[in-house]
Design a protein around this motif. Structure first.
Motif, PDB file in Angstrom:
ATOM      1  N   SER A  57       4.334 -20.646  -6.318  1.00 11.83           N
ATOM      2  CA  SER A  57       5.699 -20.656  -5.766  1.00 11.83           C
ATOM      3  C   SER A  57       6.057 -19.315  -5.132  1.00 11.83           C
ATOM      4  O   SER A  57       6.885 -19.247  -4.233  1.00 11.83           O
ATOM      5  CB  SER A  57       6.719 -20.997  -6.865  1.00 11.83           C
ATOM      6  OG  SER A  57       6.818 -19.929  -7.782  1.00 11.83           O
ATOM      7  N   GLU A  58       5.421 -18.243  -5.590  1.00 11.16           N
ATOM      8  CA  GLU A  58       5.759 -16.915  -5.068  1.00 11.16           C
ATOM      9  C   GLU A  58       4.823 -16.455  -3.954  1.00 11.16           C
ATOM     10  O   GLU A  58       4.899 -15.308  -3.517  1.00 11.16           O
ATOM     11  CB  GLU A  58       5.726 -15.889  -6.221  1.00 11.16           C
ATOM     12  CG  GLU A  58       6.776 -16.116  -7.283  1.00 11.16           C
ATOM     13  CD  GLU A  58       8.210 -16.048  -6.739  1.00 11.16           C
ATOM     14  OE1 GLU A  58       8.451 -15.343  -5.749  1.00 11.16           O
ATOM     15  OE2 GLU A  58       9.080 -16.727  -7.322  1.00 11.16           O
ATOM     16  N   SER A  59       3.939 -17.316  -3.551  1.00 12.23           N
ATOM     17  CA  SER A  59       3.054 -16.953  -2.430  1.00 12.23           C
ATOM     18  C   SER A  59       2.856 -18.165  -1.534  1.00 12.23           C
ATOM     19  O   SER A  59       1.785 -18.758  -1.495  1.00 12.23           O
ATOM     20  CB  SER A  59       1.710 -16.439  -2.947  1.00 12.23           C
ATOM     21  OG  SER A  59       1.127 -17.390  -3.813  1.00 12.23           O
ATOM     22  N   ASP A 152       8.071 -39.110   5.691  1.00  7.13           N
ATOM     23  CA  ASP A 152       7.396 -39.324   4.401  1.00  7.13           C
ATOM     24  C   ASP A 152       6.727 -40.701   4.300  1.00  7.13           C
ATOM     25  O   ASP A 152       6.198 -41.043   3.252  1.00  7.13           O
ATOM     26  CB  ASP A 152       8.340 -39.077   3.222  1.00  7.13           C
ATOM     27  CG  ASP A 152       9.541 -39.989   3.225  1.00  7.13           C
ATOM     28  OD1 ASP A 152       9.601 -40.908   4.077  1.00  7.13           O
ATOM     29  OD2 ASP A 152      10.433 -39.798   2.378  1.00  7.13           O
ATOM     30  N   HIS A 153       6.759 -41.471   5.380  1.00  9.82           N
ATOM     31  CA  HIS A 153       5.947 -42.687   5.401  1.00  9.82           C
ATOM     32  C   HIS A 153       4.513 -42.385   5.842  1.00  9.82           C
ATOM     33  O   HIS A 153       3.649 -43.250   5.758  1.00  9.82           O
ATOM     34  CB  HIS A 153       6.551 -43.721   6.362  1.00  9.82           C
ATOM     35  CG  HIS A 153       7.676 -44.491   5.738  1.00  9.82           C
ATOM     36  ND1 HIS A 153       8.281 -45.582   6.327  1.00  9.82           N
ATOM     37  CD2 HIS A 153       8.312 -44.316   4.555  1.00  9.82           C
ATOM     38  CE1 HIS A 153       9.227 -46.047   5.539  1.00  9.82           C
ATOM     39  NE2 HIS A 153       9.271 -45.303   4.463  1.00  9.82           N
ATOM     40  N   TYR A 154       4.278 -41.161   6.291  1.00 12.53           N
ATOM     41  CA  TYR A 154       2.972 -40.829   6.873  1.00 12.53           C
ATOM     42  C   TYR A 154       2.278 -39.678   6.149  1.00 12.53           C
ATOM     43  O   TYR A 154       1.072 -39.694   5.978  1.00 12.53           O
ATOM     44  CB  TYR A 154       3.146 -40.507   8.368  1.00 12.53           C
ATOM     45  CG  TYR A 154       3.837 -41.631   9.080  1.00 12.53           C
ATOM     46  CD1 TYR A 154       3.130 -42.749   9.500  1.00 12.53           C
ATOM     47  CD2 TYR A 154       5.221 -41.623   9.250  1.00 12.53           C
ATOM     48  CE1 TYR A 154       3.771 -43.820  10.094  1.00 12.53           C
ATOM     49  CE2 TYR A 154       5.874 -42.689   9.848  1.00 12.53           C
ATOM     50  CZ  TYR A 154       5.148 -43.780  10.269  1.00 12.53           C
ATOM     51  OH  TYR A 154       5.786 -44.842  10.835  1.00 12.53           O
ATOM     52  N   ILE A 155       3.047 -38.669   5.773  1.00 10.73           N
ATOM     53  CA  ILE A 155       2.521 -37.624   4.886  1.00 10.73           C
ATOM     54  C   ILE A 155       3.593 -37.370   3.825  1.00 10.73           C
ATOM     55  O   ILE A 155       4.774 -37.630   4.065  1.00 10.73           O
ATOM     56  CB  ILE A 155       2.169 -36.312   5.635  1.00 10.73           C
ATOM     57  CG1 ILE A 155       3.392 -35.751   6.356  1.00 10.73           C
ATOM     58  CG2 ILE A 155       1.008 -36.506   6.588  1.00 10.73           C
ATOM     59  CD1 ILE A 155       3.160 -34.360   6.927  1.00 10.73           C
ATOM     60  N   PRO A 156       3.211 -36.880   2.650  1.00 10.45           N
ATOM     61  CA  PRO A 156       4.205 -36.703   1.582  1.00 10.45           C
ATOM     62  C   PRO A 156       5.081 -35.483   1.835  1.00 10.45           C
ATOM     63  O   PRO A 156       4.559 -34.404   2.100  1.00 10.45           O
ATOM     64  CB  PRO A 156       3.343 -36.503   0.335  1.00 10.45           C
ATOM     65  CG  PRO A 156       2.077 -35.934   0.844  1.00 10.45           C
ATOM     66  CD  PRO A 156       1.860 -36.458   2.224  1.00 10.45           C
ATOM     67  N   VAL A 157       6.388 -35.659   1.786  1.00 12.00           N
ATOM     68  CA  VAL A 157       7.322 -34.558   2.039  1.00 12.00           C
ATOM     69  C   VAL A 157       7.947 -34.117   0.714  1.00 12.00           C
ATOM     70  O   VAL A 157       8.486 -34.945  -0.025  1.00 12.00           O
ATOM     71  CB  VAL A 157       8.422 -34.989   3.025  1.00 12.00           C
ATOM     72  CG1 VAL A 157       9.412 -33.849   3.261  1.00 12.00           C
ATOM     73  CG2 VAL A 157       7.811 -35.426   4.350  1.00 12.00           C
ATOM     74  N   ASP A 158       7.862 -32.843   0.392  1.00 15.01           N
ATOM     75  CA  ASP A 158       8.421 -32.326  -0.863  1.00 15.01           C
ATOM     76  C   ASP A 158       9.897 -32.015  -0.731  1.00 15.01           C
ATOM     77  O   ASP A 158      10.689 -32.276  -1.642  1.00 15.01           O
ATOM     78  CB  ASP A 158       7.665 -31.074  -1.304  1.00 15.01           C
ATOM     79  CG  ASP A 158       6.219 -31.386  -1.646  1.00 15.01           C
ATOM     80  OD1 ASP A 158       5.357 -31.260  -0.758  1.00 15.01           O
ATOM     81  OD2 ASP A 158       5.961 -31.785  -2.792  1.00 15.01           O
ATOM     82  N   GLU A 177      14.392 -24.116  -2.783  1.00 17.55           N
ATOM     83  CA  GLU A 177      14.356 -25.382  -3.531  1.00 17.55           C
ATOM     84  C   GLU A 177      12.911 -25.774  -3.834  1.00 17.55           C
ATOM     85  O   GLU A 177      12.591 -26.211  -4.950  1.00 17.55           O
ATOM     86  CB  GLU A 177      15.044 -26.467  -2.689  1.00 17.55           C
ATOM     87  CG  GLU A 177      15.252 -27.793  -3.392  1.00 17.55           C
ATOM     88  CD  GLU A 177      16.144 -27.670  -4.615  1.00 17.55           C
ATOM     89  OE1 GLU A 177      17.045 -26.819  -4.603  1.00 17.55           O
ATOM     90  OE2 GLU A 177      15.910 -28.430  -5.565  1.00 17.55           O
ATOM     91  N   LEU A 178      12.057 -25.601  -2.849  1.00 12.84           N
ATOM     92  CA  LEU A 178      10.646 -25.933  -3.060  1.00 12.84           C
ATOM     93  C   LEU A 178      10.036 -25.042  -4.136  1.00 12.84           C
ATOM     94  O   LEU A 178       9.270 -25.502  -4.989  1.00 12.84           O
ATOM     95  CB  LEU A 178       9.875 -25.784  -1.740  1.00 12.84           C
ATOM     96  CG  LEU A 178       8.371 -26.045  -1.834  1.00 12.84           C
ATOM     97  CD1 LEU A 178       8.090 -27.478  -2.261  1.00 12.84           C
ATOM     98  CD2 LEU A 178       7.677 -25.746  -0.506  1.00 12.84           C
ATOM     99  N   LYS A 179      10.399 -23.763  -4.115  1.00  9.69           N
ATOM    100  CA  LYS A 179       9.890 -22.855  -5.144  1.00  9.69           C
ATOM    101  C   LYS A 179      10.256 -23.341  -6.536  1.00  9.69           C
ATOM    102  O   LYS A 179       9.435 -23.307  -7.462  1.00  9.69           O
ATOM    103  CB  LYS A 179      10.466 -21.454  -4.933  1.00  9.69           C
ATOM    104  CG  LYS A 179       9.848 -20.688  -3.803  1.00  9.69           C
ATOM    105  CD  LYS A 179      10.485 -19.330  -3.747  1.00  9.69           C
ATOM    106  CE  LYS A 179       9.670 -18.405  -2.896  1.00  9.69           C
ATOM    107  NZ  LYS A 179       9.853 -17.016  -3.235  1.00  9.69           N
TER     108      LYS A 179
END
Ligand code: SF4
Length: 218
Positions: A57-59, A152-158, A177-179
């Motif tokens: 998460s930090e890099s 997100d129907h084609y690649i997974p979106v976080d 948020e992703l971190k």
């Protein structure tokens, strides 16, 4: 027709399952192309996984894919005003060095093939951030013949960042948020992609008509 073209005609290009063989490549190059489908990465045990998630998460090394107009908001993060480097975020020039894929706007039928290939070339663990309303639901191009609506129907979106176009502050908030998701062990969408690969592949193939590629032929 040249001799080379005749040779190509006689070459076996597909195996029994219809998968393209790397027959046309010199031996030394065949090893460079992996045609294995994505695999689920099992987590390390206990504290190790927590430590690795903190480090991940930090890099966050990003591959910015400027598919649409919103991608312009990625550049200010590299300036001293926003300075994404202080958060451990920095751009990389190749998918193979990147762990965060940022799709900067709408995805068209033409760019989808490049998006999928770039995502597949990234090494795990990897994450995807959809930037702009176009990635969420097609945005102002929702009924266009040439753009896809839900990324997100084609690649997974976080993480999705809504807005048209989102400001750099919104992008930083999305990265933050992703971190948090990664630190909490919830950045598992690459594994979900591997687990539900047939579903993703089916959707991708509806869009990408000229599918055959030597290094991506499942
Ligand atoms: S959300 Fe708006 S700024 Fe972003 S790609 Fe779509 S139209 Fe362009």
């Amino acid at each position: 027709m040249s001799d080379n073209m005749n040779d190509m005609d006689q070459m076996q290009l597909f195996n029994d399952q219809g998968r393209l063989l790397n027959a046309g490549l010199p031996d030394e190059e065949k090893a460079l192309f992996c045609d294995a489908a994505p695999q689920v990465d099992a987590p390390y045990r206990g504290i190790w996984e927590k430590f690795l998630n903190w480090a991940r998460s930090e890099s966050l090394w990003i591959l910015g894919f400027g598919t649409g107009c919103g991608a312009i908001e990625l550049r200010p993060l590299m300036t001293s005003r926003y300075d994404m480097y202080q958060y451990g975020v920095q751009p990389r020039p190749t998918p193979r060095q990147a762990g965060l894929f940022i799709i900067g706007g709408y995805a068209s039928v033409k760019t989808m093939k490049r998006i999928v290939r770039s995502y597949e070339q990234m090494q795990g663990p990897k994450f995807v951030l959809g930037l702009g309303s176009c990635t969420v639901n097609g945005g102002m191009y929702w009924d266009s013949y040439n753009t896809i609506n839900r990324l997100d129907h084609y690649i997974p979106v976080d993480v999705y960042i809504a807005g048209c176009m989102p400001r750099p502050e919104a992008l930083l908030a999305g990265i933050n948020e992703l971190k948090k998701l990664i630190k909490d062990g919830k950045g598992e969408n690459a594994n979900k992609y591997a687990e539900n690969f047939e579903w993703y592949k089916g959707n991708q193939k509806k869009i990408i008509k000229d599918w055959n590629m030597p290094d991506y032929n499942w």
